[in-house]
Design an enzyme around this catalytic site. Sequence first.
Site: not given
Lengths: 508, 120
Positions: A87, A162, A186
Amino acid sequence: MPNQSPLHFSLRQLSSALQTKKISSVELTQLYLERIAAYNPTLNAYITTNAEMSLAQARHADARLAKNNSHALPVISNLTGIPIAQKDIFCAKEWRTTCGSKMLENFIAPYDAHVIQQFNEAGAVNLGKTNMDEFAMGSSNETSYFGAVKNPWNHNVVPGGSSGGSAVAVAARLCAAATGTDTGGSIRQPAALCGISGIKPTYGVVSRYGMIAFASSLDQAGPMARSAEDLALMLNTMAGFDERDSTSLQRPPENYLRDIDSPAAGKPLSGLRIGLPQEFFAEGLSDDVAQAVAAAVVEYQKLGATVVNISLPNSKLSIPVYYVIAPAEASSNLSRFDGVRYGYRAKEYSDLTDMYQKSRAQGFGAEVKRRIMIGTYVLSHGYYDAYYVQAQKIRRLIAQDFDNAFKQCDVIMGPSAPGTAFNIGEKSDDPVAMYLQDIYTIAVNLAGLPGMSIPAGFGKNKLPIGLQIIGNYFSEAQMLNVAHRYQQATDWHTRMPPNILNDRGALT
Amino acid sequence: MIPYSTYLKKASVTASVTLKKVANPMSINMNDVYKIARLARLAITEQEAQAAQAQLTTIFNLIEQMQAVDTTGIQPMSHAQDATQRLREDRVSEIDQRELFQTLAPQVERNLYLVPPAIE
């Protein structure tokens, strides 16, 4: 035979194929890089790739594998040579690290996050940095400065967020596994919406060092993968004490495969008590999801589990509490972006204050600015007690609800999200509707408990549904086993989005 | 036996959640918006301020639900394990990386970060 492709291998199978030289890390990395080149222009799962750097790591991994356990090179691990996606919230040395923001569009991280360092030591290959909502603020991946991410199950719907880029990279077989972070859901919500598995560990288990901060008392990193077994392998590498994170917990190292690898005779989950919170099945939950969760619970009863009704009476307050605490911490954390030492600086300005104000106004997107403003307000003079302190008190009530519940049950189950993936653009003008995506996940962050999501079926629209499993503090090994036994008995986690493989079951 | 049917009956068809109506909705006025933006060092246009006013009012009405909860005698919670801040040894741990770090800065001169004059 599509199942012969390494794209379908579990991490253990990949590791075995690498160690027996059936495939090299360079070949595997090339395979994924070619897939990323073919699919990423549509899916937008990665913000940054760097084939040269990925292949250099792969060559080094192959050298380690060739001289297995010789003194010249570090001992191999079961992730040596395996290509994973990171990420874009984790600083990775010499990699552009944007956090999904224009503010960090040209930021080349000067050091490695603890998580990145752990993967590097294990010999994993970094395939690239995945797309995300800007500064991890969002539940749809639409707030990324680098554009929305498409859900591989249907390109008109969001992947969740997210950690949407990581979820899509795993679902579309653009990596073997990925990392995510979870402040209010997320990891779990995008895992649910993309039909993959993901776990947010107990707060403090994975170091936050080098992970760009959103809400420090809630942020926790965790793995995203295709199965619970893969998650356990990943978590073994990610977890561990780190003195550079002041909230990292000093505990003896754990083997998260422990329970998965213990033999189970008869009914593998005999004696497991599953708590079903009545609040999770009330108004607001879609029929599809309610039915899939109920069906999963029936499957668990077949595996030997029993069910108890529980209540989390304060969980309904978790959204208001979260939207005080998270923005308050964010407004403080994001004050560092001032256009002086790194990050975006406005082109024109009159004086120092003007430079701060313009750099921040131009560098941050609308949702980030909204949350900074909420946080600034709740922390401002005269409001601190009414908002921030009150939120922290209710936070304790929410945590106590879970304490009470775990006197009656071993794990809690429910939906990960209220519905399946929604259309791109559907909620982007209504912040509160977007915030309600995390209604079942946020309380877990507030309490600091571990939570995970695993695939448990599909809605009428053929989009994936996630089952949320919440455990008591430090019960990750047990939770992963609870998920694993379900995945041994069902095949939801093996389902693939359409049109991501050619007829040979492999390359573009 | 668990009454799944009860759960299912309660589940509504849509995935939207209705919010409890607040008796006395608070509203943020334009002056508040400009004040918050200034405190947060965010330049804001009139149009943006108007949009922010509407959105912040909606969000604060959501947050306002907290005020109905009696929290007398409850200790605020800031860490799940109520862990206290660990202190580290006072020793040199980082080497000088000024050159590397300053490659990231928008404006540098003679090893110094450049900003507009703050004092006349």
